[in-house]
Each structure stands twice: as structure tokens, then as C-alpha cells.
Scaffold this motif. Structure first.
Motif, PDB file in Angstrom:
ATOM      1  N   VAL A 252      -0.171   4.747  -1.814  1.00  0.00           N
ATOM      2  CA  VAL A 252      -1.499   5.158  -1.376  1.00  0.00           C
ATOM      3  C   VAL A 252      -2.451   3.985  -1.516  1.00  0.00           C
ATOM      4  O   VAL A 252      -2.215   3.061  -2.302  1.00  0.00           O
TER       5      VAL A 252
ATOM      6  N   VAL B 183      -8.665   8.486  -0.356  1.00  0.00           N
ATOM      7  CA  VAL B 183      -7.316   8.021  -0.648  1.00  0.00           C
ATOM      8  C   VAL B 183      -6.469   8.282   0.583  1.00  0.00           C
ATOM      9  O   VAL B 183      -6.520   9.368   1.148  1.00  0.00           O
ATOM     10  N   THR B 184      -5.725   7.266   0.996  1.00  0.00           N
ATOM     11  CA  THR B 184      -4.870   7.433   2.167  1.00  0.00           C
ATOM     12  C   THR B 184      -3.434   7.034   1.828  1.00  0.00           C
ATOM     13  O   THR B 184      -3.203   6.114   1.043  1.00  0.00           O
ATOM     14  N   ILE B 185      -2.518   7.738   2.443  1.00  0.00           N
ATOM     15  CA  ILE B 185      -1.105   7.395   2.308  1.00  0.00           C
ATOM     16  C   ILE B 185      -0.840   6.190   3.195  1.00  0.00           C
ATOM     17  O   ILE B 185      -1.303   6.139   4.335  1.00  0.00           O
TER      18      ILE B 185
END
Length: 133
Positions: free
Chosen positions: A53, A4-6
């Protein structure tokens, strides 16, 4: 590490927010509230914008933070999938993405919370999105 990435605010033209999950008592465990404040700079931004996200499927999600009078901010969070306006959302994909987002949150909060315990609990309750042993 979870996948998961912002991300920054995605282009929402032709898209809709599809409600996925809500937690209305984030401050029940202050370390979760502190994680959101730190991760999304909520002390500076407040209610101005959601956090965004990207999950393992590639879909983007908006984390909408909720404030209540007399409670620490944020007092709650809603997670919405960002999808094409008229397209259906695959339930299995949503479940896997939400599992990944929850793992990411727990990893970010840290001890005494662990993703291993979260995964073990998911397997105990036979949650389909929980990773196998």
C-alpha cells in the motif's frame, strides 16, 4: 475516505523493509482476516507475496501475512515501511501513516467498526496521529 491505496510490488532495489507494526492475532476478529483475504486475494496468493500500500506521505508499506498451522490464514500481519537502504525514517511520518493504514483497514472492515470510533479512541488516549475534532 482514507488516503491509502493498494499498489503493485514496488522496486525494492536499494531499499530496505523497516518493521513498523505487528498484529499476531488477526483472526481474533474474523472480519479483519476476511478483509485482508478479500483485499489482497489471499485465497489465491497465500504466502507468495506481501500486500503493498501507499500511505498519505507517499511512502510504500509491505503487509506481510503470517500463517500458523491449525489457524485460519492469515493469522497475523506485519507492516513494514519500504525506505531507502541507509536513510532514517521520521517517527512522526510513520505514526501518521500507520494511523491512516489502520483507518483504511477499519473502513474496509465496516460495521460495527467505524473510523469515527477509532479516531475518538485515539483522541481519548491522546495519540498524536489521531485527527483533531
Amino acid at each position: 475516505m482514507t488516503e491509502v491505496t493498494i499498489i503493485g510490488k514496488p522496486d525494492l532495489h536499494g531499499k530496505r523493509l523497516s518493521f513498523a507494526l505487528a498484529e499476531d492475532r488477526v483472526a481474533h476478529y474474523p472480519e479483519f482476516r476476511e478483509f485482508f483475504v478479500r483485499t489482497f486475494e489471499l485465497d489465491r496468493k497465500g504466502l507468495a507475496d506481501p500486500g503493498f500500500v501507499q500511505a498519505p506521505s507517499g511512502l510504500a508499506y509491505a503487509l506481510v501475512f503470517i500463517g500458523r498451522s491449525g489457524e485460519p490464514f492469515p493469522s497475523g500481519v506485519e507492516i513494514h515501511t519500504i525506505v531507502e537502504a541507509l536513510e532514517p525514517l521520521d517517527g512522526a511520518t510513520l505514526d501518521r501513516d500507520l494511523w491512516a493504514i489502520l483507518r483504511w483497514m477499519i473502513e474496509g472492515v465496516g460495521a460495527p467498526w467505524t473510523v469515527e470510533d477509532f479516531d475518538r479512541t485515539g483522541r481519548l488516549y491522546r495519540v498524536p496521529a489521531a485527527p483533531p475534532v
